[in-house]
Design a protein around this motif. Structure first.
Motif, short mmCIF file in Angstrom:
data_model
loop_
_atom_site.label_atom_id
_atom_site.label_comp_id
_atom_site.label_asym_id
_atom_site.label_seq_id
_atom_site.Cartn_x
_atom_site.Cartn_y
_atom_site.Cartn_z
N TYR A 32 -2.12 10.07 -13.84
CA TYR A 32 -1.35 9.06 -12.69
C TYR A 32 -1.44 9.81 -11.34
O TYR A 32 -1.21 8.12 -10.82
CB TYR A 32 0.24 10.45 -12.60
CG TYR A 32 1.46 9.40 -12.40
CD1 TYR A 32 1.52 8.33 -12.41
CD2 TYR A 32 2.26 10.26 -11.17
CE1 TYR A 32 2.67 7.31 -12.54
CE2 TYR A 32 2.91 9.91 -11.33
CZ TYR A 32 3.42 8.23 -11.60
OH TYR A 32 4.94 8.12 -10.61
N GLN A 33 -1.48 10.54 -11.04
CA GLN A 33 -1.95 10.04 -9.05
C GLN A 33 -3.00 9.38 -9.00
O GLN A 33 -3.26 8.62 -8.04
CB GLN A 33 -1.95 11.73 -8.68
CG GLN A 33 -2.42 11.53 -6.93
CD GLN A 33 -2.12 12.90 -6.55
OE1 GLN A 33 -2.37 14.05 -7.10
NE2 GLN A 33 -2.96 13.21 -5.16
N GLN B 70 6.75 10.31 -5.86
CA GLN B 70 6.01 9.89 -7.18
C GLN B 70 5.75 11.13 -8.08
O GLN B 70 6.30 10.64 -9.36
CB GLN B 70 5.06 8.08 -7.11
CG GLN B 70 6.22 7.48 -6.68
CD GLN B 70 5.53 5.93 -6.57
OE1 GLN B 70 4.68 5.83 -6.17
NE2 GLN B 70 5.87 4.94 -7.78
N VAL B 71 4.89 10.99 -7.85
CA VAL B 71 4.47 12.43 -8.81
C VAL B 71 5.37 13.70 -8.99
O VAL B 71 5.36 13.85 -9.91
CB VAL B 71 2.79 13.06 -8.08
CG1 VAL B 71 2.67 14.87 -8.71
CG2 VAL B 71 1.69 12.18 -8.04
N GLY B 72 5.95 13.81 -7.72
CA GLY B 72 6.74 14.86 -7.93
C GLY B 72 8.01 14.18 -8.76
O GLY B 72 8.81 14.73 -10.24
N ARG C 277 0.63 -0.88 -0.03
CA ARG C 277 -0.07 0.22 0.31
C ARG C 277 0.74 1.47 -0.24
O ARG C 277 1.06 1.27 1.06
CB ARG C 277 -0.45 -0.25 1.41
CG ARG C 277 -1.80 1.41 1.26
CD ARG C 277 -3.61 0.89 0.31
NE ARG C 277 -4.38 1.34 0.57
CZ ARG C 277 -4.89 1.43 -0.75
NH1 ARG C 277 -5.08 0.39 -1.22
NH2 ARG C 277 -5.69 2.22 -0.74
N ARG C 278 0.71 2.40 -1.04
CA ARG C 278 1.46 3.62 -1.42
C ARG C 278 0.98 4.22 0.35
O ARG C 278 -0.31 4.28 0.58
CB ARG C 278 0.96 3.93 -1.78
CG ARG C 278 2.01 3.22 -3.51
CD ARG C 278 1.89 3.81 -4.72
NE ARG C 278 2.75 3.51 -5.40
CZ ARG C 278 2.54 2.79 -6.22
NH1 ARG C 278 1.43 1.41 -6.27
NH2 ARG C 278 3.43 2.02 -7.61
N THR C 279 1.33 5.50 0.60
CA THR C 279 1.23 5.88 1.65
C THR C 279 1.12 7.88 1.06
O THR C 279 1.44 7.65 -0.29
CB THR C 279 2.38 6.31 2.80
OG1 THR C 279 3.92 6.41 1.85
CG2 THR C 279 2.54 4.87 3.29
N ALA C 280 0.74 8.88 2.02
CA ALA C 280 0.70 9.20 0.97
C ALA C 280 1.50 10.38 0.76
O ALA C 280 1.64 11.00 -0.58
CB ALA C 280 -0.37 11.22 1.76
N GLU C 281 2.70 10.29 1.28
CA GLU C 281 4.11 10.88 1.25
C GLU C 281 4.70 9.78 0.50
O GLU C 281 5.59 11.01 -0.82
CB GLU C 281 5.40 10.64 2.62
CG GLU C 281 4.28 11.09 3.86
CD GLU C 281 2.87 10.81 4.73
OE1 GLU C 281 3.18 9.31 3.89
OE2 GLU C 281 2.31 10.94 4.78
N SER C 282 4.17 8.51 0.13
CA SER C 282 5.25 8.20 -1.09
C SER C 282 4.27 8.89 -2.82
O SER C 282 4.95 8.28 -3.62
CB SER C 282 5.38 6.58 -1.03
OG SER C 282 3.61 6.13 -1.45
#
Length: 151
Positions: free
Chosen positions: A34-35, A11-13, A2-7
């Protein structure tokens, strides 16, 4: 995994930087698509992704979804795969993993197994050079396995 909000934010950055390095426009539509894909753990089809993105961006078209998915795949930030020879599905998880595919409901789940990560062809592939091996384990998810078979 599971991805965290931070990860997802990281990745978006990274995606924004990659777009700029590739001289590809960073549009609100590309970012939203993408998000949304990164936040999805069900490996959505383009149509499913379209329905999700439309909630926050009603003007987005299905054609934009398809074009963006092609661009994201070209950049190497997502993977496309076909489930049971039916529809294209997309995965924003680029970690080494495999998939569990339900025959009834078509649910796809990530599956991690270090043993499967070591699978490699044992025969000459006629000049074909494998880059990765991904295994799809096909069966019934827990919910479908508990239901009686349909006639």
């Amino acid at each position: 995994m599971r991805r965290t909000a931070e990860s997802v934010e990281q990745q978006v950055g990274d995606f924004v930087r990659l777009c700029r390095e590739s001289r590809m426009n960073v549009t609100p539509q590309r970012l939203a698509i993408y998000q949304t894909l990164l936040e999805s753990d069900d490996h959505p089809s383009p149509e499913s992704l379209y329905q999700r993105v439309r909630r926050g961006m009603p003007s987005v078209s299905l054609a934009t979804i398809y074009k963006t998915l092609d661009a994201l795949q070209y950049l190497g930030v997502i993977q496309e795969f076909t489930v049971l020879s039916e529809s294209r599905r997309y995965d924003g998880n680029l970690d080494r993993h495999h998939h569990l595919v339900c025959l009834r409901c078509k649910q796809v789940s990530d599956f991690y197994d270090a043993g499967l990560d070591q699978v490699a062809p044992r025969e000459d592939l006629g000049g074909f050079v494998p880059r990765a091996v991904s295994v799809q384990i096909i069966g019934l998810c827990a919910g479908c396995a508990q239901k009686p078979a349909e006639s």
